[in-house]
Motif scaffolding. Structure first.
Motif, short mmCIF file in Angstrom:
data_model
loop_
_atom_site.label_atom_id
_atom_site.label_comp_id
_atom_site.label_asym_id
_atom_site.label_seq_id
_atom_site.Cartn_x
_atom_site.Cartn_y
_atom_site.Cartn_z
N LEU A 85 1.09 -0.71 0.63
CA LEU A 85 0.10 -0.31 0.15
C LEU A 85 1.24 1.13 -0.44
CD1 LEU A 85 -3.00 1.25 0.15
CD2 LEU A 85 -2.82 1.17 2.90
N LEU A 86 0.50 1.69 -1.04
CA LEU A 86 1.30 3.18 -1.50
C LEU A 86 0.84 4.75 -0.60
CD1 LEU A 86 3.80 4.81 -2.00
CD2 LEU A 86 2.85 4.95 -4.31
N LEU A 87 1.54 5.42 0.21
CA LEU A 87 0.76 6.58 1.44
C LEU A 87 1.61 7.56 0.61
CD1 LEU A 87 0.29 4.90 4.42
CD2 LEU A 87 -1.48 5.17 2.83
N ARG A 88 1.21 8.82 0.71
CA ARG A 88 1.92 9.80 0.03
C ARG A 88 1.42 11.04 1.24
NH1 ARG A 88 3.11 9.97 -5.59
NH2 ARG A 88 1.61 8.10 -6.54
N ALA A 89 2.68 12.06 1.25
CA ALA A 89 2.43 13.35 2.04
C ALA A 89 2.47 12.77 3.77
CB ALA A 89 2.42 13.94 1.61
N ILE A 90 2.27 11.31 4.25
CA ILE A 90 2.31 11.25 5.86
C ILE A 90 2.45 12.74 6.98
CG2 ILE A 90 2.06 9.27 7.64
CD1 ILE A 90 2.69 7.41 5.65
N PRO A 91 1.75 13.03 6.94
CA PRO A 91 1.79 14.52 8.47
C PRO A 91 2.63 13.75 9.36
CG PRO A 91 -0.53 13.67 8.35
CD PRO A 91 -0.11 12.87 7.71
N GLY A 92 4.10 14.24 9.68
CA GLY A 92 5.29 13.93 10.65
C GLY A 92 6.35 13.05 10.22
N VAL A 93 6.67 12.43 8.45
CA VAL A 93 6.91 11.76 7.63
C VAL A 93 8.36 12.69 6.84
CG1 VAL A 93 7.70 9.71 6.75
CG2 VAL A 93 5.76 9.69 8.77
N ALA A 94 8.70 12.61 7.18
CA ALA A 94 9.81 13.86 5.97
C ALA A 94 9.50 13.26 4.16
CB ALA A 94 11.24 13.60 6.29
N ALA A 95 9.29 12.13 4.61
CA ALA A 95 9.68 11.14 2.94
C ALA A 95 8.20 11.49 2.22
CB ALA A 95 9.24 9.51 3.52
N LYS A 96 8.73 11.71 0.92
CA LYS A 96 7.22 11.68 -0.07
C LYS A 96 6.18 10.40 -0.11
CE LYS A 96 9.85 15.40 -2.72
NZ LYS A 96 10.74 15.84 -4.17
N ARG A 97 6.95 9.77 0.22
CA ARG A 97 5.90 8.20 0.31
C ARG A 97 6.46 7.68 1.24
NH1 ARG A 97 7.90 9.86 -5.04
NH2 ARG A 97 6.66 10.74 -6.24
#
Length: 495
Positions: free
Chosen positions: A60-72
């Motif tokens: 499952l690919l998630l985008r722009a998780i709050p508090g996480v620097a990674a884009k995905r």
């Protein structure tokens, strides 16, 4: 492709795609928990929704998780804890890579902690990740007229604890060396027979020798082989316009007086079957009949890149097996370099005819061990399928060392018996032996034939007929096996 080790808290890692594992039933591992806390329970909420359950290779690919620097952030299912074996770990990495390639990331960071496998340490996980990603990105398109699309993914980072940096760095170096050796092997195997001739293989060995001062090279021409009495090897190339080559590539990684390990490769650059002509269907795949030799060259490239401290000599018997007015005929008798005579009942059993002279030639190196690698018998495919290579040996200790190396490298082999009971199938009324022993136990009798030329040293034979290439669909092509097995065997021989 660049591989590097990184460390730090996962939520602070800047990456176009961060890969983390989720256990079956939505169980968060240590790294996933850290990420979830930084995101104020965002990942837990996703799991509660049922969008991913943590089954093996589920993604499952998630985008722009709050508090996480990674884009995905890519969630990858690790499956049940009791099922996290070596093979499943590799499938997990392959599944993650499949997603990363489709979203065209230029970089990715893997944060798969040790919970991803049972009983495997940081070194193994890191090395196999490097090898698996490299294999998944391999392409052979150099002979297509259209310009290939450039790979978007350029770098892969592997997140480890700081105390594991040194171990991880070693794993990256050795994993990349093995991956590069496998790529060389695959490139050579995938080339057609009109390009990859015995002369071309000798040129590739020369290229390796020119790139690394630890190598020295000698190429024996047909006149040299004739002077040595290699009638058996020369009988295979007799019907071809392409001259045979005996390629001797030496790697000196330690004191010159140290006994070398010798790798002998079958290098039939195209096998028509000779006068015993093969059926037309699938004959194009006989360009892969030199994959034993290709795996030897790939292994030599890998150990040189690692600077392994041991001596290794490669002996490659390269020839093309073709029908013509000059070709060897069924019923012909030849004298091998050893002085033993062979009645050639089937010219399509040519691999053993080139290997027997190469194995006799190997005696002069007073080897610590000799391992020959060959796409030798279709019978091996019937016995073991396409998962395991066949292994036969005159020394149980050597066989055990190779089996252990293959198990660790996930390039497994299975030992078959080499009993004297099978030798009588090679009896001939007219020569010391025949080159075939009939349909029963074809892999074993082929090894029995070779064993008659290996009495002066520890020897093992690896039959890769079922593992050297894939035959169908988009996966058709050389696999690069058994570079991991051979390289691991040689790593194990060093201090």
């Amino acid at each position: 492709m660049e591989f590097k080790i990184t460390s730090g808290s996962p939520e602070q890692l800047e990456s176009q795609c961060l890969v983390i594992g989720v256990g079956d039933g939505g169980v968060l591992g240590a790294i996933a928990q850290i990420l979830d806390e930084a995101a104020n329970g965002y990942i837990s909420g996703v799991l509660e929704s049922g969008d991913i359950t943590g089954k093996k290779t589920e993604t499952l690919l998630l985008r722009a998780i709050p508090g996480v620097a990674a884009k995905r952030t890519l969630l990858i299912g690790l499956g049940k804890a009791e099922d996290r074996n070596d093979n499943n770990y590799l499938k997990i990495v392959q599944a993650a890579l499949s997603v990363i390639k489709n979203i065209q990331c230029s970089d990715a960071t893997f944060c798969l902690d040790l919970e991803a496998t049972n009983d495997r340490d940081c070194y193994w996980q890191t090395r196999k990740l490097v090898e698996t990603v490299s294999a998944g990105l391999y392409r052979f398109d150099s002979l297509k007229s259209t310009e290939p699309t450039a790979l978007k993914l350029q770098s892969v980072s592997i997140c480890l604890d700081e105390e594991d940096d040194e171990t991880g760095s070693l794993a990256v170096v050795e994993g990349a060396a093995i991956a590069n050796g496998m790529s060389l092997t695959r490139d050579l195997g995938n080339l057609p027979g009109n390009i990859c001739t015995p002369t071309y293989m000798a040129e590739q060995a020369r290229k390796l020798a020119e790139e690394n001062p630890a190598f020295s090279l000698e190429v024996l021409e047909e006149s040299d082989m004739k002077a040595l009495g290699m009638e058996s090897l020369l009988s295979v190339s007799a019907g071809s316009e392409e001259p045979a080559k005996l390629i001797v590539l030496k790697y000196q990684g330690t004191d010159e007086n140290e006994q070398p390990h010798v790798l002998v490769g079958k290098g039939i650059t195209f096998d028509s079957g000779g006068i015993s002509l093969k059926p037309g269907a699938g004959m194009d795949e006989m360009k892969f009949d030199m994959c034993g030799a290709a795996s030897v060259l790939g292994t030599m490239a890998a150990i040189a890149e690692m600077d392994l401290e041991l001596n290794v000599t490669a002996v490659i018997a390269a020839a093309e097996n073709m029908p013509s007015g000059k070709a060897t005929k069924p019923g012909d008798i030849v004298t091998t370099m050893s002085g033993q005579t062979v009645e050639i009942l089937n010219t399509d059993a040519e691999g053993r005819l080139v290997l027997c002279d190469a194995l006799t030639y190997a005696e002069r190196f007073e080897p610590s061990s000799v391992v020959d690698i060959a796409t030798l018998t279709g019978a091996c495919i019937l016995a073991l399928g396409h998962k395991a290579s066949g292994l036969l040996s005159n020394n149980d200790e050597l066989a055990a060392e190779l089996l252990e190396a293959g198990q660790y490298a996930n390039d497994r082999a299975w030992q078959l018996p080499l009993w004297d009971d099978y030798q009588e199938q090679l009896d001939s009324n007219f020569a010391d032996m025949a080159n075939i022993g009939g349909r029963p136990a074809g892999t074993i009798t082929a090894a029995c034939f070779l064993s008659r030329y290996t009495k002066k040293y520890r020897w093992a034979h690896v039959d890769i007929a079922g593992t050297a290439w894939n035959s169908s669909g988009k996966e058709k092509g050389a696999t690069g096996r058994c570079v991991p097995l051979l390289t691991q065997y040689l790593i194990d021989r060093t201090a």
